[in-house]
Write a protein that holds these residues in place. Structure first.
Motif, PDB file in Angstrom:
ATOM      1  N   TYR A 168      -1.244  12.510   4.618  1.00  0.00           N
ATOM      2  CA  TYR A 168      -2.126  12.388   5.357  1.00  0.00           C
ATOM      3  C   TYR A 168      -3.266  11.732   4.944  1.00  0.00           C
ATOM      4  CZ  TYR A 168       1.912  13.975   8.895  1.00  0.00           C
ATOM      5  OH  TYR A 168       1.933  14.905   9.050  1.00  0.00           O
ATOM      6  N   TYR A 170       4.281   5.902  -4.163  1.00  0.00           N
ATOM      7  CA  TYR A 170       5.426   5.472  -2.955  1.00  0.00           C
ATOM      8  C   TYR A 170       4.333   5.441  -2.336  1.00  0.00           C
ATOM      9  CZ  TYR A 170       5.186  10.476  -2.852  1.00  0.00           C
ATOM     10  OH  TYR A 170       5.466  11.940  -3.220  1.00  0.00           O
ATOM     11  N   GLU A 171       4.606   4.910  -0.847  1.00  0.00           N
ATOM     12  CA  GLU A 171       3.926   5.580   0.542  1.00  0.00           C
ATOM     13  C   GLU A 171       5.254   5.398   1.369  1.00  0.00           C
ATOM     14  OE1 GLU A 171      -0.240   3.390   2.800  1.00  0.00           O
ATOM     15  OE2 GLU A 171       0.936   1.912   1.123  1.00  0.00           O
ATOM     16  N   ASN A 172       4.957   5.967   2.515  1.00  0.00           N
ATOM     17  CA  ASN A 172       5.590   6.245   3.344  1.00  0.00           C
ATOM     18  C   ASN A 172       4.739   7.054   4.299  1.00  0.00           C
ATOM     19  OD1 ASN A 172       4.876   9.267   3.043  1.00  0.00           O
ATOM     20  ND2 ASN A 172       7.110   9.980   1.883  1.00  0.00           N
ATOM     21  N   ASP A 173       4.994   6.774   5.873  1.00  0.00           N
ATOM     22  CA  ASP A 173       4.830   7.260   6.657  1.00  0.00           C
ATOM     23  C   ASP A 173       3.833   8.199   6.579  1.00  0.00           C
ATOM     24  OD1 ASP A 173       5.203   5.653   8.017  1.00  0.00           O
ATOM     25  OD2 ASP A 173       7.196   6.780   9.351  1.00  0.00           O
ATOM     26  N   THR A 174       3.661   9.811   6.523  1.00  0.00           N
ATOM     27  CA  THR A 174       2.598  10.697   6.067  1.00  0.00           C
ATOM     28  C   THR A 174       2.071  11.115   4.428  1.00  0.00           C
ATOM     29  OG1 THR A 174       4.501  12.189   5.806  1.00  0.00           O
ATOM     30  CG2 THR A 174       4.393  12.080   7.689  1.00  0.00           C
TER      31      THR A 174
END
Length: 350
Positions: free
Chosen positions: A271, A320-324
């Motif tokens: 986050y 990398y990047e994701n939703d969290t």
């Protein structure tokens, strides 16, 4: 390091998208005879296999049946291909990985006919070449091929091919600081780097060109991978690749950085706030040492460790990047190192 996969429509060939966060080093055990060979014997074995394939191609109607074990076939295929087409000594600033699977016919005696192996080598070349040519990179060169045994289905043995190609630069990589104890690491110029996406630095340098992951990659390779002796170059056999597993905490701390809250070898933020996307010099140095620990200690211990016979020859840190979360993931390549004189020259290109 970016990844690429493309479906190929060809006999016995399919391309599968690589599972991005797998740990890979599942090649069959290398035959004991190979473990004991000196470098000269290794090179002799590669050249002998090449001569055998050339003899089969020159006499296609020869009725004499020559067999080879599956393990020996895998070693020979990988070693000859890499000796001919791979250039692991070059300075890569970006790499792309592609996976392809072929089927190799295995006889009832659990061996492979040399004639079938000759045909398979041609199919392997065509599949890897197709993947290589589909990758869009400037100053492209083929880095390495990792050949592994997959599932057996009757007389068809799946052979998994993991190819790595990259963009080569002629510029000098990051020059390690000669006195790291004074500066607590190689990063001393005060630059704060964006975590990935070629975001450059906080003062606008290198935007669209490099980022924190790229900078760590270049520094790790410059400091951890030795240069070949003068007028020589290295080649590698029995390739083993290890990739960090997403969301796994590879625990790390360093006495020089007691105030850094991270306990990961690799950069990671859950986050993230806008400030979390930036790595200041202390954080760059902390994760530099963390990455060193990862590829030199963590990957060489636990389940499926890198064998002690293998030398590190390439590290790639990618974002990398994701939703969290945002973070870095690491792939390292190892192999049994051999050395040859420059007189071998450019052996071949895809």
């Amino acid at each position: 390091m970016k990844r690429f996969s493309k479906t190929l429509v060809a006999a016995l060939v399919f391309v599968a998208t690589m599972a991005a966060f797998m740990v890979g080093c599942k090649k069959e055990q290398m035959p004991e005879a190979v473990e004991a060979m000196q470098d000269g014997a290794t090179l002799d074995r590669i050249m002998d296999f090449k001569r055998q394939l050339e003899a089969v191609e020159a006499t296609p109607n020869e009725r004499t049946a020559t067999y080879m074990s599956v393990a020996d076939a895998i070693w020979n295929l990988e070693a000859l291909f890499n000796f001919t087409y791979a250039y692991p000594n070059k300075n890569y600033v970006q790499t792309v990985s592609c996976d392809t699977t072929l089927n190799l016919y295995v006889c009832a005696n659990d061996s492979v006919l040399l004639t079938d192996l000759s045909v398979f080598y041609g199919q392997m070349f065509a599949a890897v070449q197709t993947l290589y040519q589909a990758v869009d990179l400037d100053n492209k060169e083929f880095l390495i091929l990792d050949v592994q045994v997959g599932e057996r289905n009757g007389s068809h043995q799946a052979i998994e091919l993991h190819s790595v190609q990259g963009r080569v630069t002629t510029t000098t990589p990051h020059d390690p600081d000669p006195n790291p104890h004074q500066w607590k690491g190689p990063f001393t110029n005060g630059l704060t780097w964006y975590y990935g996406e070629n975001g450059g630095t906080s003062n606008g340098l290198f935007q669209g060109i490099m980022d924190a992951a790229d900078t760590l990659t270049r520094t790790l390779n410059a400091r951890l991978v030795p240069q070949a002796p003068e007028n020589c170059e290295y080649y590698y056999t029995n390739i083993c690749g290890k990739t960090s597993i997403y969301n796994t905490i590879y625990a790390f701390s360093h006495e020089w950085f007691p105030n850094i809250a991270s306990h990961h070898c690799e950069f990671y933020r859950a986050y993230p706030t806008p400030d979390d996307y930036w790595l200041d010099p202390d954080l760059m140095n902390f994760h530099y040492y963390g990455e060193c620990h990862l590829v030199q200690v963590e990957f060489r211990s636990g389940n499926d460790p890198v064998p002690s016979t293998h030398s590190l020859f390439q590290v790639q840190v990618k974002e990398y990047e994701n939703d969290t979360a945002i973070g870095h993931q690491t792939e390292a390549l190892y192999g049994i190192r051999g050395v040859i004189a420059h007189e071998w020259g450019d052996r071949g290109h895809l």
